[in-house]
Design a protein around this motif. Structure first.
Motif, PDB file in Angstrom:
ATOM      1  N   LYS A  65      37.212  19.897  -3.403  1.00  0.00           N
ATOM      2  CA  LYS A  65      37.300  18.513  -2.932  1.00  0.00           C
ATOM      3  C   LYS A  65      35.999  18.077  -2.256  1.00  0.00           C
ATOM      4  O   LYS A  65      35.572  16.917  -2.396  1.00  0.00           O
TER       5      LYS A  65
ATOM      6  N   LEU B   5      37.328   9.118  -7.949  1.00  0.00           N
ATOM      7  CA  LEU B   5      37.562  10.214  -7.004  1.00  0.00           C
ATOM      8  C   LEU B   5      39.036  10.470  -6.737  1.00  0.00           C
ATOM      9  O   LEU B   5      39.491  11.619  -6.776  1.00  0.00           O
TER      10      LEU B   5
ATOM     11  N   GLN C  10      33.095  15.038  -3.626  1.00  0.00           N
ATOM     12  CA  GLN C  10      32.549  13.918  -2.871  1.00  0.00           C
ATOM     13  C   GLN C  10      31.134  13.578  -3.325  1.00  0.00           C
ATOM     14  O   GLN C  10      30.697  12.425  -3.241  1.00  0.00           O
TER      15      GLN C  10
END
Length: 226
Positions: free
Chosen positions: A12, A24, A16
């Motif tokens: 995760k 996303l 980003q």
């Protein structure tokens, strides 16, 4: 080896920096579907650690092309292209794009493919191959090393049965007794054990007889903490 929770958190974080902002949220949801599957998480981690095209990208689906001896040939379809990975519970190796096919002769031979052209022909229709489902949910696979029914376990798998006493190979004393050792630490000792096992005859995984005796819940798949 990181826990499943740690691996997902790392993925995760990588997302980003590598996933287009508009993609996303749904990309995170896809990764979370494989939160209990180390094979799938290894692919996500490999992909987002090194984006194949060097551009922002996101995996949209994983498809299972083949599997053998606990190794999975998986195609990760992303917004830029389709990418090939050879994945296990230990790691995921990037093999290149689906359009280019596989060049490594060792990988081709492992999956019984004569050459790159045979690969391209077999996998020309990607949509005909199933979406990859977390390995531990397959009843015909060992819940730990993921070999299929009738295949030999990866050495060290806790599901493997000792051919001498019928107990759990990683827990019974047979390996120490036969080698005359109090513990096994070196590669040479493991190779000696493997030779003895092969001579005796290793017991293949049986989905009907072996799997029910071992836990397969997500928490059970986490490695022990110290």
């Amino acid at each position: 080896m990181p826990t499943l929770t740690q691996r997902l958190a790392d993925i995760k974080l990588l997302m980003q920096y590598g996933v287009p902002p508009d993609d996303l949220a749904k990309t995170v949801v896809l990764a979370e579907k494989y939160a209990t599957d180390r094979v799938g998480l290894n692919i996500f981690h490999a992909f987002y650690s090194y984006l194949p095209e060097g551009l922002e990208d996101a995996i949209t689906v994983l498809r299972l092309l083949d599997r053998r001896q606990g190794a999975f040939l998986i195609c990760a379809t992303a917004t830029q292209a389709d990418y090939l990975y050879l994945a296990t519970t230990e790691q995921a190796e990037f093999l290149g794009s689906l359009a280019e096919g596989i060049w490594e002769e060792e990988v081709l031979a492992f999956f019984n493919l004569e050459n790159r052209e045979a690969f391209l022909k077999k996998y020309a229709d990607l949509a005909s191959f199933p979406v990859y489902v977390p390995a531990h949910l397959h009843r015909d696979l060992c819940p730990f090393c993921h070999v299929a029914d009738g295949e030999i376990h990866t050495l060290g798998c806790p599901v493997e049965i000792c051919p001498w006493c019928g107990g759990q190979l990683t827990s019974c004393p047979c390996r120490f007794t036969l080698l005359g050792k109090s513990d096994l630490r070196s590669e040479g000792q493991l190779e000696e054990l493997l030779t003895l096992l092969n001579t005796k005859g290793r017991l293949p995984f049986s989905a009907e007889e072996h799997r029910p005796a071992y836990p397969i819940t997500p928490l059970d798949l986490e490695p022990p903490t110290t």
